[in-house]
Design a protein around this motif. Structure first.
Motif, PDB file in Angstrom:
ATOM      1  N   GLN A 243      -7.271 -13.169  -2.615  1.00  0.00           N
ATOM      2  CA  GLN A 243      -8.020 -12.927  -3.909  1.00  0.00           C
ATOM      3  C   GLN A 243      -9.271 -11.773  -3.776  1.00  0.00           C
ATOM      4  O   GLN A 243      -9.271 -10.836  -4.546  1.00  0.00           O
ATOM      5  CB  GLN A 243      -8.684 -14.216  -4.234  1.00  0.00           C
ATOM      6  CG  GLN A 243      -7.508 -15.222  -4.645  1.00  0.00           C
ATOM      7  CD  GLN A 243      -7.014 -14.823  -5.869  1.00  0.00           C
ATOM      8  OE1 GLN A 243      -7.447 -14.983  -7.223  1.00  0.00           O
ATOM      9  NE2 GLN A 243      -5.609 -14.668  -5.877  1.00  0.00           N
ATOM     10  N   PHE A 244      -9.999 -11.975  -2.870  1.00  0.00           N
ATOM     11  CA  PHE A 244     -11.058 -10.729  -2.820  1.00  0.00           C
ATOM     12  C   PHE A 244     -10.815  -9.438  -2.368  1.00  0.00           C
ATOM     13  O   PHE A 244     -11.217  -8.558  -2.879  1.00  0.00           O
ATOM     14  CB  PHE A 244     -12.327 -11.609  -1.666  1.00  0.00           C
ATOM     15  CG  PHE A 244     -13.210 -12.494  -2.245  1.00  0.00           C
ATOM     16  CD1 PHE A 244     -14.373 -12.071  -2.926  1.00  0.00           C
ATOM     17  CD2 PHE A 244     -13.005 -13.897  -2.320  1.00  0.00           C
ATOM     18  CE1 PHE A 244     -15.265 -12.920  -3.361  1.00  0.00           C
ATOM     19  CE2 PHE A 244     -13.775 -14.871  -2.744  1.00  0.00           C
ATOM     20  CZ  PHE A 244     -14.882 -14.233  -3.551  1.00  0.00           C
ATOM     21  N   SER A 245      -9.787  -9.481  -1.241  1.00  0.00           N
ATOM     22  CA  SER A 245      -9.183  -8.328  -1.129  1.00  0.00           C
ATOM     23  C   SER A 245      -8.519  -7.593  -2.158  1.00  0.00           C
ATOM     24  O   SER A 245      -8.604  -6.358  -2.427  1.00  0.00           O
ATOM     25  CB  SER A 245      -8.143  -8.490   0.222  1.00  0.00           C
ATOM     26  OG  SER A 245      -8.715  -9.020   1.065  1.00  0.00           O
ATOM     27  N   GLU A 246      -7.562  -8.321  -3.107  1.00  0.00           N
ATOM     28  CA  GLU A 246      -7.010  -7.683  -4.290  1.00  0.00           C
ATOM     29  C   GLU A 246      -8.198  -7.276  -5.171  1.00  0.00           C
ATOM     30  O   GLU A 246      -7.982  -6.152  -5.860  1.00  0.00           O
ATOM     31  CB  GLU A 246      -6.235  -8.790  -4.748  1.00  0.00           C
ATOM     32  CG  GLU A 246      -5.368  -8.124  -6.000  1.00  0.00           C
ATOM     33  CD  GLU A 246      -4.332  -9.558  -6.652  1.00  0.00           C
ATOM     34  OE1 GLU A 246      -4.053  -9.228  -7.865  1.00  0.00           O
ATOM     35  OE2 GLU A 246      -4.274 -10.323  -6.146  1.00  0.00           O
ATOM     36  N   GLY A 247      -9.174  -8.090  -5.231  1.00  0.00           N
ATOM     37  CA  GLY A 247     -10.234  -7.706  -6.375  1.00  0.00           C
ATOM     38  C   GLY A 247     -11.024  -6.290  -5.878  1.00  0.00           C
ATOM     39  O   GLY A 247     -11.288  -5.585  -6.646  1.00  0.00           O
ATOM     40  N   LEU A 248     -11.183  -6.279  -4.664  1.00  0.00           N
ATOM     41  CA  LEU A 248     -11.840  -5.014  -3.883  1.00  0.00           C
ATOM     42  C   LEU A 248     -10.995  -4.018  -4.094  1.00  0.00           C
ATOM     43  O   LEU A 248     -11.659  -2.788  -4.456  1.00  0.00           O
ATOM     44  CB  LEU A 248     -12.435  -5.425  -2.339  1.00  0.00           C
ATOM     45  CG  LEU A 248     -12.960  -4.647  -1.898  1.00  0.00           C
ATOM     46  CD1 LEU A 248     -14.360  -3.803  -2.400  1.00  0.00           C
ATOM     47  CD2 LEU A 248     -13.194  -4.827  -0.404  1.00  0.00           C
ATOM     48  N   ALA A 249      -9.711  -4.197  -4.138  1.00  0.00           N
ATOM     49  CA  ALA A 249      -8.875  -2.939  -4.252  1.00  0.00           C
ATOM     50  C   ALA A 249      -8.834  -2.408  -5.696  1.00  0.00           C
ATOM     51  O   ALA A 249      -8.707  -1.235  -6.008  1.00  0.00           O
ATOM     52  CB  ALA A 249      -7.461  -3.501  -3.835  1.00  0.00           C
ATOM     53  N   ILE A 250      -8.958  -3.430  -6.575  1.00  0.00           N
ATOM     54  CA  ILE A 250      -8.879  -2.927  -8.045  1.00  0.00           C
ATOM     55  C   ILE A 250     -10.280  -2.196  -8.394  1.00  0.00           C
ATOM     56  O   ILE A 250     -10.141  -1.198  -9.103  1.00  0.00           O
ATOM     57  CB  ILE A 250      -8.816  -4.065  -8.992  1.00  0.00           C
ATOM     58  CG1 ILE A 250      -7.417  -4.949  -8.774  1.00  0.00           C
ATOM     59  CG2 ILE A 250      -9.116  -3.821 -10.227  1.00  0.00           C
ATOM     60  CD1 ILE A 250      -7.243  -6.091  -9.575  1.00  0.00           C
ATOM     61  N   LEU A 251     -11.260  -2.826  -7.841  1.00  0.00           N
ATOM     62  CA  LEU A 251     -12.711  -2.138  -8.037  1.00  0.00           C
ATOM     63  C   LEU A 251     -12.696  -0.793  -7.122  1.00  0.00           C
ATOM     64  O   LEU A 251     -13.337   0.415  -7.768  1.00  0.00           O
ATOM     65  CB  LEU A 251     -13.882  -2.940  -7.462  1.00  0.00           C
ATOM     66  CG  LEU A 251     -14.139  -4.352  -8.070  1.00  0.00           C
ATOM     67  CD1 LEU A 251     -15.205  -4.979  -7.662  1.00  0.00           C
ATOM     68  CD2 LEU A 251     -14.091  -3.951  -9.692  1.00  0.00           C
ATOM     69  N   LYS A 252     -12.064  -0.400  -6.160  1.00  0.00           N
ATOM     70  CA  LYS A 252     -11.842   0.894  -5.543  1.00  0.00           C
ATOM     71  C   LYS A 252     -11.087   1.708  -6.281  1.00  0.00           C
ATOM     72  O   LYS A 252     -11.464   2.777  -6.508  1.00  0.00           O
ATOM     73  CB  LYS A 252     -11.367   0.608  -3.960  1.00  0.00           C
ATOM     74  CG  LYS A 252     -12.515   0.015  -3.094  1.00  0.00           C
ATOM     75  CD  LYS A 252     -11.963   0.161  -1.802  1.00  0.00           C
ATOM     76  CE  LYS A 252     -12.826  -0.417  -0.491  1.00  0.00           C
ATOM     77  NZ  LYS A 252     -12.394  -0.615   0.574  1.00  0.00           N
ATOM     78  N   ASN A 253     -10.032   1.356  -6.683  1.00  0.00           N
ATOM     79  CA  ASN A 253      -9.148   2.323  -7.430  1.00  0.00           C
ATOM     80  C   ASN A 253      -9.520   2.637  -8.768  1.00  0.00           C
ATOM     81  O   ASN A 253      -9.368   3.882  -9.319  1.00  0.00           O
ATOM     82  CB  ASN A 253      -7.551   1.604  -7.755  1.00  0.00           C
ATOM     83  CG  ASN A 253      -6.879   1.222  -6.482  1.00  0.00           C
ATOM     84  OD1 ASN A 253      -7.115   2.023  -5.342  1.00  0.00           O
ATOM     85  ND2 ASN A 253      -5.855   0.257  -6.300  1.00  0.00           N
ATOM     86  N   THR A 254     -10.365   1.685  -9.401  1.00  0.00           N
ATOM     87  CA  THR A 254     -11.004   2.068 -10.744  1.00  0.00           C
ATOM     88  C   THR A 254     -12.484   2.767 -10.667  1.00  0.00           C
ATOM     89  O   THR A 254     -12.930   3.389 -11.636  1.00  0.00           O
ATOM     90  CB  THR A 254     -11.238   0.729 -11.892  1.00  0.00           C
ATOM     91  OG1 THR A 254     -12.069  -0.102 -10.772  1.00  0.00           O
ATOM     92  CG2 THR A 254      -9.809   0.146 -11.847  1.00  0.00           C
ATOM     93  N   GLY A 255     -12.865   2.945  -9.429  1.00  0.00           N
ATOM     94  CA  GLY A 255     -13.947   3.600  -9.338  1.00  0.00           C
ATOM     95  C   GLY A 255     -15.251   2.848  -9.407  1.00  0.00           C
ATOM     96  O   GLY A 255     -16.554   3.392  -9.166  1.00  0.00           O
ATOM     97  N   ARG A 256     -15.283   1.520  -9.791  1.00  0.00           N
ATOM     98  CA  ARG A 256     -16.321   0.754 -10.109  1.00  0.00           C
ATOM     99  C   ARG A 256     -17.301   0.527  -8.725  1.00  0.00           C
ATOM    100  O   ARG A 256     -18.270   0.244  -8.972  1.00  0.00           O
ATOM    101  CB  ARG A 256     -15.845  -0.374 -10.697  1.00  0.00           C
ATOM    102  CG  ARG A 256     -17.139  -1.299 -11.055  1.00  0.00           C
ATOM    103  CD  ARG A 256     -16.443  -2.518 -12.142  1.00  0.00           C
ATOM    104  NE  ARG A 256     -17.463  -3.258 -12.384  1.00  0.00           N
ATOM    105  CZ  ARG A 256     -17.468  -4.583 -13.313  1.00  0.00           C
ATOM    106  NH1 ARG A 256     -16.146  -4.853 -13.513  1.00  0.00           N
ATOM    107  NH2 ARG A 256     -18.533  -5.381 -13.468  1.00  0.00           N
ATOM    108  N   GLN A 257     -16.239   0.041  -7.870  1.00  0.00           N
ATOM    109  CA  GLN A 257     -16.766  -0.255  -6.372  1.00  0.00           C
ATOM    110  C   GLN A 257     -18.018   1.162  -5.800  1.00  0.00           C
ATOM    111  O   GLN A 257     -18.900   0.646  -5.547  1.00  0.00           O
ATOM    112  CB  GLN A 257     -15.936  -0.363  -5.445  1.00  0.00           C
ATOM    113  CG  GLN A 257     -16.354  -1.086  -3.915  1.00  0.00           C
ATOM    114  CD  GLN A 257     -16.430   0.330  -2.932  1.00  0.00           C
ATOM    115  OE1 GLN A 257     -16.051   1.295  -3.158  1.00  0.00           O
ATOM    116  NE2 GLN A 257     -17.343  -0.086  -2.075  1.00  0.00           N
TER     117      GLN A 257
END
Length: 572
Positions: A243-257
């Motif tokens: 779950q955390f890995s998937e959420g982190l991937a989403i944030l990286k792809n959207t630029g929010r991370q």
């Protein structure tokens, strides 16, 4: 692991190998596979307990409000948002947090440095940062260690349970270790003159040195040991980690991370002077200077015109102030005249009822005399006519005298100087009725078509009746002055619109130019200066309305007329 589409298509490929399986067996298999496929989603319905270091800035720390903060904390909250997870974050001593994770009191740590030794016990998400280590020493110290090997025989401060603690236990470099709970404690101890070196993470060390104002310590040598830094769980808890890995991937792809990273870590990672930014700032400063110089030249050319214009405005304002002073004096005069008129009015109100009673008492005697001797003159007119006129005449005189008395009282109240007490319960209809009586003569001279519409039962509002009365008078007088002749109409109405009490004064006059309507509330602005206007009426009215928490607006069409609208808030 299959996705849901694969599970639904499974009977075509899997169940044919089993021959004739029962429908019940196939159903159990299908349900099991579906539960396995959606099991990671079940974390969204639970509260995930997230732990971290309470003093590891800028990654994670307790802020001045006593709340978790920092890069890791903001990243965790962002992941929880995109994944629909409910999380609680607990920050404490790092060694304690590790033990809580191992004991099942926490579900994950939001930041742990990866190592092959730790991998035996924990599972790690993809990294969301890289952690470098640095050796800190006191400035001017003769001890200048550049590498871990050079720490042999030295007194070194490290964080208990940290990555360097694990490393030094496994790889004995011959240093004497002193353990503390936090990086801040390590740097304070070193700054106080105790021990030789502190071995801490590079960015937290720089951050804490600046925040704690430890000006006598500095990192020596270059940062080393760049290691991945990410979420960790007890080995085997793959569902939550996914779950955390998937959420982190989403944030990286959207630029929010990256935005969160730049916010907390970007300024500390920038080294050296930003020459490009300095050049850009210099260029913009030069352009701004040129613009200022150009503006000064233009301003110097316009200065003479502005001074002349301002001088003329001051002259006009002086005339307006003189006129305003005259109006003030006139108000005092009105108050005195009202007092003088009030005395004879009181005498009439006292005597007229007595005169009426005298006539009524004498009427029977006069009637008998008329029957016995015929008609006779009374006040120059035949008694047969006067006997039906005297009572109505006296009644009309009483009504007229009462009207004089009421107008005098209204004028006196209007001119009286009273404090701005806004605690009075005011009836809007009563205020308008009083105002109309005061300007009745002006209305009759200006329009033959004046109408008033009161909405009964309007709620009261808190304010000052006298001051609102002044506003209503100004609006009605302005409407009268806007008319070209007496054939044009003026209408006044009250009503309640939503949560507001409303008064509208509408005239069929010449209207107001759109450029002027925005300036109606400006002091001394008037379009009737040649006719003696001072430009103070609507300015004062606007101030009174604002004092009552209301709004005064205008709508106008040139050649068709103007509507002034007063909005006030009722008590209920």
């Amino acid at each position: 692991m299959m996705n849901i589409a694969e599970v639904l298509s499974a009977p075509k490929t899997l169940f044919t190998r089993q021959g004739r399986q029962s429908r019940a067996a196939k159903g159990l298999v299908l349900v099991g596979m579906l539960l396995f496929a959606v099991a990671p989603r079940l974390w969204a319905a639970q509260t995930v307990r997230v732990g971290g270091d309470h003093n590891y800035p800028p990654y994670e720390f307790i802020n001045n409000n006593g709340e978790p903060d920092g890069y890791n904390t903001e990243l965790t909250l962002a992941i929880a948002e995109v994944m629909g997870m409910d999380v609680t974050i607990e920050l404490g001593h790092w060694d304690v947090m590790r033990r809580k994770l191992e004991a099942g009191e926490l579900d994950t740590l939001q930041g742990m440095v990866f190592s092959t030794e730790r991998e035996q016990q924990y599972a790690f998400s993809p990294p969301h940062a890289l952690i470098h280590q640095s050796i800190f020493a006191r400035k001017g110290s003769a001890e200048r260690a550049q590498t871990l090997a050079s720490l042999a025989g030295k007194e070194v401060i490290v964080q208990k349970g940290g990555i360097m603690h694990d490393f030094l236990i496994k790889n004995d470099v011959g240093a004497q270790l002193f353990f503390v709970d936090t990086h801040a404690a390590a740097l304070r101890l070193l700054s106080s003159g105790k021990h030789d070196f502190a071995l801490v993470a590079n960015l937290p060390g720089l951050y804490l040195g600046r925040e704690l104002e430890l000006s006598n310590i500095e990192p020596v040598g270059k940062p080393f040991g760049a290691l991945p830094y990410g979420y960790s769980v007890v080995k085997g808890d793959t569902d939550l980690l996914a779950q955390f890995s998937e959420g982190l991937a989403i944030l990286k792809n959207t630029g929010r991370q990256q935005e969160i990273y730049d916010k907390w870590l970007g300024p500390l990672e920038t080294s050296g002077l930003p020459w490009k930014k300095i050049g850009q700032v210099t260029l913009w400063a030069t352009l701004l200077l040129l613009l200022v110089l150009g503006g000064i030249v233009i301003w110097n050319r316009m200065l003479t015109r502005q001074v002349s214009k301002r001088t003329e405005e001051l002259r006009l304002q002086q005339q307006q102030l003189i006129q305003a002073d005259k109006m003030t004096s006139l108000g005092i005069l009105v108050s005195g005249v009202a007092h003088e008129i009030n005395n004879p009015s009181s005498l009439l109100l006292l005597n007229l009822p007595v005169v009426k009673e005298v006539f009524q008492d004498a009427e029977e005697i006069l009637e008998r005399h008329y029957e016995a001797h015929g008609d006779f003159d009374l006040g120059g007119l035949p008694y047969s006519r006067m006997r039906d006129e005297i009572n109505p005449m006296i009644d009309d005189m009483l009504v007229g005298t009462n009207r004089i008395r009421r107008i005098v009282d209204d004028l006196r109240d209007f001119a009286r100087q009273t404090p701005s007490d806004l605690s009075e319960r005011v009836d809007l209809n009563d205020v308008i009725s009083t105002a109309i009586r005061l300007v009745d003569n002006t209305i009759r001279q200006s329009s033959d078509h004046f109408s008033v519409s009161y909405t009964p039962g309007l709620p009261a509002f808190l304010g000052n009746a006298q001051r609102i009365e002044q506003v209503v008078i100004n609006l009605i007088v302005n409407a009268c002055q806007a008319l070209k002749d007496s054939t044009q109409a003026i209408s006044v109405c009250t009503y309640q619109h939503g949560k507001y009490l409303c008064l509208e004064v509408t005239d069929e006059g010449h209207g107001i130019d759109p450029d002027d309507i925005q300036r109606l509330s400006d002091p001394f602005f008037t379009t009737r200066r040649e006719e003696g206007g001072t430009g103070l009426g609507l300015s004062v009215s606007n101030s009174i309305v604002q004092e009552h928490g209301g709004v005064l607006t205008y709508e106008s069409v040139v050649g068709q007329g103007t509507t002034a609208r007063l909005l006030l808030t009722p008590i209920d």
